[in-house]
Design a protein around this motif. Sequence first.
Motif, PDB file in Angstrom:
ATOM      1  N   LYS A  12     -13.918   5.427  -3.707  1.00 47.82           N
ATOM      2  CA  LYS A  12     -13.143   4.180  -3.722  1.00 47.82           C
ATOM      3  C   LYS A  12     -13.220   3.533  -5.099  1.00 47.82           C
ATOM      4  N   LEU A  13     -12.067   3.240  -5.663  1.00 49.07           N
ATOM      5  CA  LEU A  13     -12.003   2.548  -6.950  1.00 49.07           C
ATOM      6  C   LEU A  13     -11.451   1.149  -6.722  1.00 49.07           C
ATOM      7  N   ASN A  14     -12.008   0.198  -7.410  1.00 48.69           N
ATOM      8  CA  ASN A  14     -11.484  -1.151  -7.375  1.00 48.69           C
ATOM      9  C   ASN A  14     -11.240  -1.598  -8.828  1.00 48.69           C
ATOM     10  N   ILE A  15      -9.976  -1.736  -9.153  1.00 48.19           N
ATOM     11  CA  ILE A  15      -9.609  -2.048 -10.542  1.00 48.19           C
ATOM     12  C   ILE A  15      -9.002  -3.447 -10.569  1.00 48.19           C
ATOM     13  N   THR A  16      -9.570  -4.318 -11.372  1.00 48.02           N
ATOM     14  CA  THR A  16      -9.047  -5.683 -11.458  1.00 48.02           C
ATOM     15  C   THR A  16      -8.613  -6.002 -12.883  1.00 48.02           C
ATOM     16  N   VAL A  17      -7.426  -6.515 -13.014  1.00 45.72           N
ATOM     17  CA  VAL A  17      -6.951  -6.992 -14.306  1.00 45.72           C
ATOM     18  C   VAL A  17      -6.625  -8.479 -14.153  1.00 45.72           C
ATOM     19  N   SER A  18      -7.263  -9.276 -14.968  1.00 41.62           N
ATOM     20  CA  SER A  18      -7.088 -10.721 -14.855  1.00 41.62           C
ATOM     21  C   SER A  18      -5.745 -11.156 -15.439  1.00 41.62           C
ATOM     22  N   LEU A  19      -5.148 -12.165 -14.841  1.00 47.15           N
ATOM     23  CA  LEU A  19      -3.851 -12.666 -15.335  1.00 47.15           C
ATOM     24  C   LEU A  19      -4.019 -13.856 -16.279  1.00 47.15           C
ATOM     25  N   ASN A  20      -5.268 -14.283 -16.459  1.00 50.72           N
ATOM     26  CA  ASN A  20      -5.497 -15.444 -17.324  1.00 50.72           C
ATOM     27  C   ASN A  20      -5.915 -15.050 -18.732  1.00 50.72           C
ATOM     28  N   PRO A  43      -2.205 -15.079  -7.728  1.00 50.46           N
ATOM     29  CA  PRO A  43      -1.831 -15.887  -8.892  1.00 50.46           C
ATOM     30  C   PRO A  43      -2.767 -15.711 -10.086  1.00 50.46           C
ATOM     31  N   THR A  44      -3.998 -15.198  -9.850  1.00 45.19           N
ATOM     32  CA  THR A  44      -4.964 -15.102 -10.954  1.00 45.19           C
ATOM     33  C   THR A  44      -5.262 -13.674 -11.419  1.00 45.19           C
ATOM     34  N   GLU A  45      -5.005 -12.682 -10.565  1.00 41.95           N
ATOM     35  CA  GLU A  45      -5.361 -11.316 -10.962  1.00 41.95           C
ATOM     36  C   GLU A  45      -4.529 -10.263 -10.239  1.00 41.95           C
ATOM     37  N   ILE A  46      -4.559  -9.054 -10.823  1.00 44.03           N
ATOM     38  CA  ILE A  46      -3.923  -7.899 -10.173  1.00 44.03           C
ATOM     39  C   ILE A  46      -5.039  -6.936  -9.816  1.00 44.03           C
ATOM     40  N   GLN A  47      -5.013  -6.465  -8.570  1.00 42.75           N
ATOM     41  CA  GLN A  47      -6.010  -5.477  -8.157  1.00 42.75           C
ATOM     42  C   GLN A  47      -5.322  -4.198  -7.731  1.00 42.75           C
ATOM     43  N   ILE A  48      -5.907  -3.069  -8.138  1.00 50.46           N
ATOM     44  CA  ILE A  48      -5.478  -1.762  -7.635  1.00 50.46           C
ATOM     45  C   ILE A  48      -6.703  -1.204  -6.910  1.00 50.46           C
ATOM     46  N   VAL A  49      -6.522  -0.916  -5.629  1.00 49.38           N
ATOM     47  CA  VAL A  49      -7.619  -0.337  -4.854  1.00 49.38           C
ATOM     48  C   VAL A  49      -7.209   1.067  -4.438  1.00 49.38           C
ATOM     49  N   VAL A  50      -8.021   2.030  -4.816  1.00 50.77           N
ATOM     50  CA  VAL A  50      -7.712   3.438  -4.514  1.00 50.77           C
ATOM     51  C   VAL A  50      -8.812   3.964  -3.608  1.00 50.77           C
ATOM     52  N   GLU A  51      -8.422   4.327  -2.386  1.00 47.58           N
ATOM     53  CA  GLU A  51      -9.418   4.787  -1.425  1.00 47.58           C
ATOM     54  C   GLU A  51      -9.016   6.180  -0.968  1.00 47.58           C
ATOM     55  N   ASP A  52      -9.775   7.186  -1.387  1.00 56.24           N
ATOM     56  CA  ASP A  52      -9.376   8.550  -1.031  1.00 56.24           C
ATOM     57  C   ASP A  52     -10.296   9.200  -0.011  1.00 56.24           C
ATOM     58  N   THR A  53      -9.734  10.203   0.687  1.00 56.74           N
ATOM     59  CA  THR A  53     -10.567  11.111   1.460  1.00 56.74           C
ATOM     60  C   THR A  53     -10.625  12.371   0.607  1.00 56.74           C
ATOM     61  N   THR A  69       0.837  -1.206   0.000  1.00 58.58           N
ATOM     62  CA  THR A  69       0.000   0.000   0.000  1.00 58.58           C
ATOM     63  C   THR A  69       0.870   1.253   0.000  1.00 58.58           C
ATOM     64  N   PHE A  70       0.480   2.208  -0.847  1.00 56.44           N
ATOM     65  CA  PHE A  70       1.202   3.475  -0.980  1.00 56.44           C
ATOM     66  C   PHE A  70       0.264   4.626  -0.594  1.00 56.44           C
ATOM     67  N   THR A  71       0.859   5.739  -0.183  1.00 58.23           N
ATOM     68  CA  THR A  71       0.037   6.917   0.118  1.00 58.23           C
ATOM     69  C   THR A  71       0.300   8.002  -0.925  1.00 58.23           C
ATOM     70  N   VAL A  72      -0.794   8.590  -1.415  1.00 61.39           N
ATOM     71  CA  VAL A  72      -0.679   9.701  -2.380  1.00 61.39           C
ATOM     72  C   VAL A  72      -1.343  10.929  -1.758  1.00 61.39           C
ATOM     73  N   TYR A 111      -1.956   5.036 -12.974  1.00 60.34           N
ATOM     74  CA  TYR A 111      -1.492   6.418 -13.191  1.00 60.34           C
ATOM     75  C   TYR A 111      -2.677   7.389 -13.304  1.00 60.34           C
ATOM     76  N   GLU A 112      -3.693   7.003 -14.040  1.00 60.03           N
ATOM     77  CA  GLU A 112      -4.880   7.870 -14.138  1.00 60.03           C
ATOM     78  C   GLU A 112      -5.524   8.038 -12.755  1.00 60.03           C
ATOM     79  N   SER A 113      -5.547   6.949 -11.971  1.00 59.78           N
ATOM     80  CA  SER A 113      -6.114   7.020 -10.620  1.00 59.78           C
ATOM     81  C   SER A 113      -5.279   7.950  -9.738  1.00 59.78           C
ATOM     82  N   GLU A 114      -3.971   7.782  -9.844  1.00 57.29           N
ATOM     83  CA  GLU A 114      -3.068   8.606  -9.039  1.00 57.29           C
ATOM     84  C   GLU A 114      -3.233  10.089  -9.384  1.00 57.29           C
ATOM     85  N   MET A 115      -3.339  10.382 -10.673  1.00 49.62           N
ATOM     86  CA  MET A 115      -3.523  11.775 -11.100  1.00 49.62           C
ATOM     87  C   MET A 115      -4.851  12.319 -10.580  1.00 49.62           C
TER      88      MET A 115
END
Lengths: 141, 125
Positions: free
Chosen positions: A133-141, A69-79, A8-11, A48-52
Motif C-alpha cells: 500500500k502506497l500513500n502519496i500526498t501532495v500539498s496544495l498550499n 481543499p488542502t491536498e491531493i492524495q493518491i492511494v495505491v493498494e495492490d494484491t 477509485t480506478f482499477t489497474v 504513473y510510476e505507481s501504476e507502472m
Amino acid sequence: MDKTFTRTFTVVGNNFTDAGKVSTEIKMILKQLGINSTIIRRVAIASYESEMNVVMYANKADISLIVSPTEIQIVVEDTGPGIPDIELAMKEGFSTATTEMREMGFGAGMGLPNIKRNADIFNIESIMGKGTKLNITVSLN
Amino acid sequence: MMKLNEISEALKCETFCGAEYLDREIKFGCASDLMSDVLAFSRAGAVLLTGLVNIQTINTAFLAEIEALVFVRGKIPDERMIEMAIIKKLPLIGTPYSMYEACGILFNQGLGSTMECISEKVING
C-alpha cells in the motif's frame, strides 16, 4: 474547490497495453478541477510510476485519487507478492525487473524513489504474500 | 530556447503528427531511452529525443509535460502511438540522425539541457 473529490480506478497487473491510462485520467481530472500545473505534474509522475509498478509487479490494484481543499492524495493498494525489503527497494538503481519491463523504458530501480521525490508525504507498507500500500500526498498550499 | 520547427529543420525531421504544433517554443532538450529518468529529471517544456518507440513514450511525454517527441535513427511510431499522440496534442517527429548526432546538433544550436541543473550541481559541488 470546497469539498473533497474522490475517485477509485482499477489497474490490472501485466496489462502493458493499458498501462498509463489511469494516470492520464487522473491528470485530466486535476486539470478540470483547476489545479496548478506544477502540482499536477508531480501528482501525474508519482501516479504513473505507481501504476507502472502495479502493472509490472502486482496482480491488481485500486488506485484512489482524493482531492481535498488542502491536498491531493493518491492511494495505491495492490494484491501482489509484497516487497521483502522496503529499504532496499527505495534505493535508486535497485530493481528486480524483467527484460519486458525494461523494454518499456522502466524497471531501472527509479520508480519508488521517483514517487517519493514528487510527494510531500510518502508512506509505504507491504505484507509479504498479500500486497503493498502506497500513500502519496501532495500539498496544495 | 528553440521553436519546434527549427528543431525539426535542424534534424531533417519528418512529421508523423501534430504539424499544427510546430510553432511551439521548446525550452530544453532531453534525451533518454529510460522513461523513469525522463520522469525524474526532465523539466516541463522540454523536447524528448528517444530511441524508445512504444506507448509508454507517449504516456511519459504527456504526464511529464514534454512538448514534443523526436524519434532518432529513423524509428517510426505505429498507428496506436500516433492516435494517442493526436489526442494528447503531442507532436511526433523523426530524425535520421542517431541520438548522439541529434543531441550534438541541438546543443550546438544553443538548446540547453533539461538536466543542466543536475550536472551543474555535480560539477560545481
